[in-house]
Design a protein around this motif. Structure first.
Motif, PDB file in Angstrom:
ATOM      1  N   LYS A 197       0.840  -1.190   0.000  1.00  0.00           N
ATOM      2  CA  LYS A 197       0.000   0.000   0.000  1.00  0.00           C
ATOM      3  C   LYS A 197       0.880   1.247   0.000  1.00  0.00           C
ATOM      4  N   LEU A 198       0.558   2.178  -0.879  1.00  0.00           N
ATOM      5  CA  LEU A 198       1.312   3.436  -0.905  1.00  0.00           C
ATOM      6  C   LEU A 198       0.916   4.289   0.292  1.00  0.00           C
ATOM      7  N   PHE A 199       1.865   5.062   0.779  1.00  0.00           N
ATOM      8  CA  PHE A 199       1.540   5.983   1.860  1.00  0.00           C
ATOM      9  C   PHE A 199       1.309   7.370   1.276  1.00  0.00           C
ATOM     10  N   ILE A 200       0.079   7.834   1.331  1.00  0.00           N
ATOM     11  CA  ILE A 200      -0.238   9.154   0.782  1.00  0.00           C
ATOM     12  C   ILE A 200      -0.287  10.148   1.937  1.00  0.00           C
ATOM     13  N   PRO A 201       0.701  11.039   2.009  1.00  0.00           N
ATOM     14  CA  PRO A 201       0.678  11.994   3.132  1.00  0.00           C
ATOM     15  C   PRO A 201      -0.529  12.916   3.029  1.00  0.00           C
ATOM     16  N   GLU A 202      -1.018  13.314   4.184  1.00  0.00           N
ATOM     17  CA  GLU A 202      -2.148  14.243   4.178  1.00  0.00           C
ATOM     18  C   GLU A 202      -1.688  15.629   3.769  1.00  0.00           C
ATOM     19  N   LYS A 203      -2.552  16.338   3.086  1.00  0.00           N
ATOM     20  CA  LYS A 203      -2.239  17.729   2.765  1.00  0.00           C
ATOM     21  C   LYS A 203      -2.103  18.511   4.056  1.00  0.00           C
ATOM     22  N   ILE A 204      -1.153  19.443   4.069  1.00  0.00           N
ATOM     23  CA  ILE A 204      -0.983  20.228   5.294  1.00  0.00           C
ATOM     24  C   ILE A 204      -2.176  21.154   5.465  1.00  0.00           C
ATOM     25  N   LYS A 205      -2.816  21.013   6.630  1.00  0.00           N
ATOM     26  CA  LYS A 205      -3.980  21.871   6.898  1.00  0.00           C
ATOM     27  C   LYS A 205      -3.485  23.306   7.022  1.00  0.00           C
ATOM     28  N   GLY A 206      -4.221  24.202   6.486  1.00  0.00           N
ATOM     29  CA  GLY A 206      -3.829  25.607   6.627  1.00  0.00           C
ATOM     30  C   GLY A 206      -3.024  26.121   5.448  1.00  0.00           C
ATOM     31  N   ILE A 207      -2.646  25.220   4.520  1.00  0.00           N
ATOM     32  CA  ILE A 207      -1.957  25.708   3.319  1.00  0.00           C
ATOM     33  C   ILE A 207      -2.914  25.640   2.137  1.00  0.00           C
ATOM     34  N   ASP A 208      -3.076  26.771   1.495  1.00  0.00           N
ATOM     35  CA  ASP A 208      -3.910  26.840   0.304  1.00  0.00           C
ATOM     36  C   ASP A 208      -3.036  27.351  -0.850  1.00  0.00           C
ATOM     37  N   PRO A 209      -2.525  26.440  -1.695  1.00  0.00           N
ATOM     38  CA  PRO A 209      -1.595  26.857  -2.751  1.00  0.00           C
ATOM     39  C   PRO A 209      -2.177  27.944  -3.656  1.00  0.00           C
ATOM     40  N   GLY A 210      -3.474  27.900  -3.853  1.00  0.00           N
ATOM     41  CA  GLY A 210      -4.128  28.924  -4.668  1.00  0.00           C
ATOM     42  C   GLY A 210      -3.979  30.295  -4.032  1.00  0.00           C
ATOM     43  N   LYS A 211      -4.142  30.326  -2.707  1.00  0.00           N
ATOM     44  CA  LYS A 211      -4.027  31.588  -1.980  1.00  0.00           C
ATOM     45  C   LYS A 211      -2.581  32.098  -1.987  1.00  0.00           C
ATOM     46  N   VAL A 212      -1.648  31.149  -1.859  1.00  0.00           N
ATOM     47  CA  VAL A 212      -0.224  31.535  -1.891  1.00  0.00           C
ATOM     48  C   VAL A 212       0.080  32.173  -3.246  1.00  0.00           C
ATOM     49  N   ALA A 213      -0.344  31.508  -4.315  1.00  0.00           N
ATOM     50  CA  ALA A 213      -0.088  32.027  -5.667  1.00  0.00           C
ATOM     51  C   ALA A 213      -0.735  33.400  -5.852  1.00  0.00           C
ATOM     52  N   GLU A 214      -1.945  33.518  -5.321  1.00  0.00           N
ATOM     53  CA  GLU A 214      -2.668  34.781  -5.459  1.00  0.00           C
ATOM     54  C   GLU A 214      -1.933  35.903  -4.740  1.00  0.00           C
ATOM     55  N   LYS A 215      -1.453  35.590  -3.534  1.00  0.00           N
ATOM     56  CA  LYS A 215      -0.740  36.602  -2.756  1.00  0.00           C
ATOM     57  C   LYS A 215       0.558  37.006  -3.472  1.00  0.00           C
ATOM     58  N   LEU A 216       1.238  36.014  -4.030  1.00  0.00           N
ATOM     59  CA  LEU A 216       2.516  36.316  -4.689  1.00  0.00           C
ATOM     60  C   LEU A 216       2.306  37.076  -6.000  1.00  0.00           C
ATOM     61  N   SER A 217       1.140  36.922  -6.593  1.00  0.00           N
ATOM     62  CA  SER A 217       0.904  37.611  -7.863  1.00  0.00           C
ATOM     63  C   SER A 217       0.741  39.107  -7.646  1.00  0.00           C
ATOM     64  N   ASP A 218       0.389  39.485  -6.426  1.00  0.00           N
ATOM     65  CA  ASP A 218       0.304  40.909  -6.099  1.00  0.00           C
ATOM     66  C   ASP A 218       1.644  41.324  -5.518  1.00  0.00           C
ATOM     67  N   LYS A 219       2.423  42.091  -6.297  1.00  0.00           N
ATOM     68  CA  LYS A 219       3.786  42.412  -5.879  1.00  0.00           C
ATOM     69  C   LYS A 219       3.825  43.255  -4.597  1.00  0.00           C
ATOM     70  N   GLY A 220       2.653  43.737  -4.166  1.00  0.00           N
ATOM     71  CA  GLY A 220       2.586  44.481  -2.923  1.00  0.00           C
ATOM     72  C   GLY A 220       3.076  43.661  -1.734  1.00  0.00           C
ATOM     73  N   HIS A 221       3.026  42.331  -1.879  1.00  0.00           N
ATOM     74  CA  HIS A 221       3.439  41.463  -0.774  1.00  0.00           C
ATOM     75  C   HIS A 221       4.911  41.630  -0.432  1.00  0.00           C
ATOM     76  N   TYR A 222       5.687  42.197  -1.369  1.00  0.00           N
ATOM     77  CA  TYR A 222       7.121  42.365  -1.130  1.00  0.00           C
ATOM     78  C   TYR A 222       7.402  43.169   0.132  1.00  0.00           C
ATOM     79  N   GLU A 223       6.523  44.125   0.392  1.00  0.00           N
ATOM     80  CA  GLU A 223       6.749  45.003   1.537  1.00  0.00           C
ATOM     81  C   GLU A 223       6.168  44.422   2.823  1.00  0.00           C
ATOM     82  N   ASP A 224       5.557  43.252   2.736  1.00  0.00           N
ATOM     83  CA  ASP A 224       4.935  42.642   3.911  1.00  0.00           C
ATOM     84  C   ASP A 224       6.015  42.281   4.935  1.00  0.00           C
TER      85      ASP A 224
END
Lengths: 337, 286
Positions: A197-224
């Motif tokens: 049986k393969l071991f499929i790790p659970e997705k890390i709760k609290g990480i939303d790759p879509g949200k990360v990408a969205e935040k990075l697409s706004d260059k304003g995050h640089y000053e965060d």
């Protein structure tokens, strides 16, 4: 479909056949009490009880140091000669499905515009045989970046361990099919063997790759201020970049005596303060958090956008190797808020 | 595979075969020291493909054993035998380059990158703003413009720390004679200097700029850009009207090694010349 069977007892034969034909067989083995990818010549050297090798196998397609030209300086001037790239047939055995996805990311960089044959010729000669994971550790996060132990993309042949320690094999690419055909004597027909049986790790709760990408697409995050806060402890050792299967930056240096020497491509790291230092003394990324911010953006924004390739495969090597326990997933989590 | 279409393909560069890492041998036809730290070189490459360059492009120039560094071309385009570089001594390689003399060999790769779009400049007034050795790549552009036809009014604003650091003084006079409005400034008062004193931006408010028909080209040290761009903004020159050329550490020139990367752009391939609007949101550009 995994319709072939590679018996554990035939591994030695396979290695012999690859090495005997002038090739290199790279597999996880023990070196200095660690599991690393290294060329092996005997089946006994191969380790099967591992999560991922400490190094990435990228060093067999993109060596840590590689001579691109030789020079001699004499009375008649300078003679500079290009090195020919004539790589041996290379088999990477025991790659994990996550890291198999990394070669397309490297290829994108080395082939856009100018083509770097020092890379492409090696990759063309490389066959990646991955083995689905039956266990994971707390650093594994492939499923969080949309990969999994079931991912076959990037592998030429995908293996599943059977209960008896053999391998069910599936050719994924033409290269993989050709390899199985060439070594038909060790790839027999599968007959109902049961895969572990393969071991499929659970997705890390609290990480939303879509949200990360969205935040990075706004260059304003640089000053965060979050960047400086989370990455303040980074000491800029660059270890994360060396073990990362998709990091590909390099330096070009001349090494030799006053009369002869070599021009080399050597791995470099964007985490070093000299990486972007101008001759004038100006440094566009003068503080460590800016260098860390750049690497994170490189993985999750710049390169995926530019080359449509994966910047991070979730292998967790950077987390395991970091001397100050700076965890890339913690930053992903913070950016998901 | 790449979503980005580079304006420069392998053509126009002698670096295609056998390896893009292998430089072309060239000979130094003439070299003169033109300031305390700058040396001027006239270079004859063994491969004429290297002469197919545009203003704003650069070469990787080097010496075996010392390595290579990106150096902007300073000569006008379209030359038949030689090109010119002007090199500041700043480290071990550039110091070694300064020790080379007439007849010595130099290794060069290139030309690399995206240069200035002269077609877009046709019919426009051009304002060149140079700081320090920013005049080196600017000279190639000014010479190209002066050698062509159909451009509007030309103005050069050039600032240096001291009069001694001011390069190409004879040519500045020639450019004046050719109709360029040349305005010079130095950072701090200096014996014998009769011109204005201050940063280069102080000259901009007095310029008469025809809004909508002027393009500005800004090349200088990183600290200069922000302030010049602010002054140009007051003259109603916006992100579509300003070209900049960026300096970066570079090793390969081929868009591979990563040293010059800012956000998704490789400066060595997609730059070093950018329209300001292309750098929107690129925080590390200046």
């Amino acid at each position: 479909m995994a319709d072939k069977l590679l018996k554990r007892e035939d591994l030695g034969k396979l290695i012999g056949s690859v090495v005997g034909g002038g090739g290199v067989f790279v597999a996880p083995t023990i070196d200095a009490r660690q599991v690393v990818f290294k060329p092996v010549t005997k089946a006994e050297e191969i380790v099967t009880d591992y999560i991922v090798a400490r190094n990435s196998y990228k060093e067999y397609v993109f060596p840590q140091t590689e001579v691109v030209a030789d020079y001699t300086i004499g009375k008649d001037g300078v003679d500079l000669r290009s090195r020919k790239v004539e790589p041996k047939e290379t088999v990477i055995f025991g790659a994990r499905p996550c890291e198999a996805s990394s070669l397309s990311a490297l290829r994108a960089v080395f082939t856009w515009d100018f083509i770097d044959e020092f890379y492409t010729k090696r990759e063309d000669k490389t066959t990646v045989i991955s083995v689905g994971c039956t266990k994971a550790d707390e650093a594994c996060f492939c499923t969080t970046v949309a990969l999994s132990p079931e991912t076959k993309t990037g592998s030429d042949i995908y293996l599943l361990e059977t209960e008896s320690g053999d391998y069910l094999a599936e050719a994924v690419t033409d290269k993989g099919r050709a390899f199985i055909k060439k070594h038909a004597s060790v790839f027999g027909a599968a007959g109902g063997e049961k895969a572990k049986k393969l071991f499929i790790p659970e997705k890390i709760k609290g990480i939303d790759p879509g949200k990360v990408a969205e935040k990075l697409s706004d260059k304003g995050h640089y000053e965060d201020p979050v960047w400086a806060e989370l990455t303040r402890k980074c000491i800029g050792c660059g270890a994360c970049t060396f073990v990362c299967p998709t990091c590909h930056c390099f330096d070009i240096t001349d090494e030799g005596t006053a009369f002869e020497g070599e021009r080399r491509k050597n791995w470099d790291a964007c985490q070093f303060d000299t990486f972007t230092l101008h001759a004038s003394g100006h440094n566009p990324r003068d503080l460590q958090y800016k260098r860390w911010r750049n690497r994170f953006n490189c993985k999750f924004s710049f390169y995926p956008n530019k080359f449509s390739s994966k910047g991070c495969v979730g292998c967790g090597r950077c987390i395991r190797v970091c001397p100050v326990r700076l965890d890339i997933t913690e930053v992903m989590e913070e950016l998901s808020k | 595979m790449s979503s980005y279409e580079s304006p420069v393909k392998n053509n126009g560069c002698a670096c295609g075969a056998p390896s893009p890492y292998l430089p072309v041998r060239a000979t130094i036809e003439r070299t003169t020291r033109i300031s305390e730290t700058e040396r001027f070189f006239v270079i004859k490459p063994s491969d004429p493909l290297l002469l197919d360059y545009a203003p704003g492009q650069f070469f990787m120039a080097g010496i075996a054993g010392f390595g290579e560094a990106p150096i902007s071309v300073t000569s006008a385009p379209g030359r038949k035998e030689t090109f010119e570089l002007c090199i500041r001594s700043a480290g071990s390689l550039t110091n070694a380059l300064h020790r080379l003399g007439k007849g010595d060999a130099i290794l060069v790769r290139g030309p690399f990158g995206r240069g200035f779009d002269l077609d877009e400049m046709k019919g426009k007034d051009l304002l060149f703003v140079a700081g320090g050795i920013g005049i080196v790549p600017m000279r190639s552009l000014i010479k190209a413009v002066l050698g062509g036809k159909g451009y509007g009014r030309l103005t050069l604003v050039y600032g240096c720390k001291t009069p001694e650091e001011m390069l190409f003084k004879d040519e500045l006079e020639e450019w004046k004679d050719s109709g360029v409005d040349v305005r010079l400034i130095i950072d701090t008062a200096y014996p014998g200097w009769k011109g204005p004193v201050g940063v280069v931006t102080t000259l901009i408010p007095d310029l008469e700029i025809r809004e909508g028909n002027t393009l500005a080209v800004v090349i200088g040290p990183p600290v200069m850009y922000k302030f010049v761009i602010m002054s140009l903004d007051k003259k109603l020159l916006g992100p579509e009207d300003i070209f900049v050329s960026l300096e970066r550490r570079m090793k390969c020139g081929l868009g591979k090694c990563g040293h010059c990367q800012i956000n998704s752009a490789y400066v060595c391939q997609e730059g070093p010349v950018f329209k300001l609007s292309e750098l929107k949101g690129m925080h590390e550009a200046f």
